[in-house]
Design a protein around this motif. Sequence first.
Motif, short mmCIF file in Angstrom:
data_model
loop_
_atom_site.label_atom_id
_atom_site.label_comp_id
_atom_site.label_asym_id
_atom_site.label_seq_id
_atom_site.Cartn_x
_atom_site.Cartn_y
_atom_site.Cartn_z
N LEU A 16 0.83 -1.20 0.00
CA LEU A 16 0.00 0.00 0.00
C LEU A 16 0.87 1.25 0.00
N SER A 17 0.86 1.98 -1.12
CA SER A 17 1.67 3.20 -1.22
C SER A 17 0.92 4.41 -0.70
N GLY A 18 -0.40 4.33 -0.65
CA GLY A 18 -1.21 5.48 -0.28
C GLY A 18 -1.78 6.16 -1.50
N GLY A 19 -1.38 5.72 -2.68
CA GLY A 19 -1.91 6.26 -3.93
C GLY A 19 -3.23 5.61 -4.29
N LEU A 20 -3.81 6.09 -5.36
CA LEU A 20 -5.14 5.63 -5.77
C LEU A 20 -5.17 4.15 -6.14
N ASP A 21 -4.18 3.68 -6.89
CA ASP A 21 -4.19 2.28 -7.35
C ASP A 21 -4.10 1.29 -6.20
N SER A 22 -3.11 1.47 -5.34
CA SER A 22 -2.94 0.51 -4.24
C SER A 22 -4.05 0.64 -3.20
N SER A 23 -4.58 1.84 -3.03
CA SER A 23 -5.70 2.02 -2.09
C SER A 23 -6.95 1.29 -2.58
N THR A 24 -7.19 1.36 -3.89
CA THR A 24 -8.32 0.65 -4.48
C THR A 24 -8.14 -0.86 -4.33
N LEU A 25 -6.94 -1.34 -4.59
CA LEU A 25 -6.66 -2.77 -4.45
C LEU A 25 -6.85 -3.21 -3.00
N LEU A 44 1.32 -3.25 3.82
CA LEU A 44 2.76 -3.05 3.93
C LEU A 44 3.14 -1.82 3.11
N THR A 45 3.83 -0.88 3.75
CA THR A 45 4.26 0.35 3.10
C THR A 45 5.75 0.55 3.31
N PHE A 46 6.43 0.99 2.27
CA PHE A 46 7.87 1.25 2.35
C PHE A 46 8.14 2.75 2.26
N ASN A 47 9.02 3.24 3.11
CA ASN A 47 9.52 4.60 2.99
C ASN A 47 10.84 4.50 2.23
N TYR A 48 10.79 4.80 0.96
CA TYR A 48 11.97 4.70 0.11
C TYR A 48 12.52 6.07 -0.25
N GLY A 49 12.12 7.09 0.54
CA GLY A 49 12.59 8.44 0.29
C GLY A 49 11.76 9.18 -0.75
N GLN A 50 10.50 8.75 -0.93
CA GLN A 50 9.65 9.40 -1.90
C GLN A 50 9.46 10.89 -1.56
N GLU A 55 1.89 10.45 1.21
CA GLU A 55 1.46 9.11 0.81
C GLU A 55 1.62 8.12 1.96
N LEU A 56 2.64 8.30 2.77
CA LEU A 56 2.84 7.41 3.92
C LEU A 56 1.71 7.59 4.93
#
Length: 72
Positions: A16-25, A44-50, A55-56
């Motif tokens: 789950l990135s917090g964006g529309l696609d993963s939130s819908t899924l 599961l969400t990753f902080n990759y320095g976005q 979004e987090l």
Amino acid sequence: MSKTRDRKNKNVVVLLSGGLDSSTLAYLAARKTSSQANNRVFTLTFNYGQRHKKELVLAKLVSKAIGAVNHI
């Protein structure tokens, strides 16, 4: 092994990135598993320095809203 799979106690992990696609899924996964006993959704969400840290925050909010067991 039987061709019929046991569909009890299945867990689902959603990236789950917090964006529309993963939130819908995540919503669809939660809706599908909520109708079946003992099934759980984990997010599961990753902080990759976005660049967009919101979004987090949104990922955590979505996870709570869908009733995920745990958000990592």
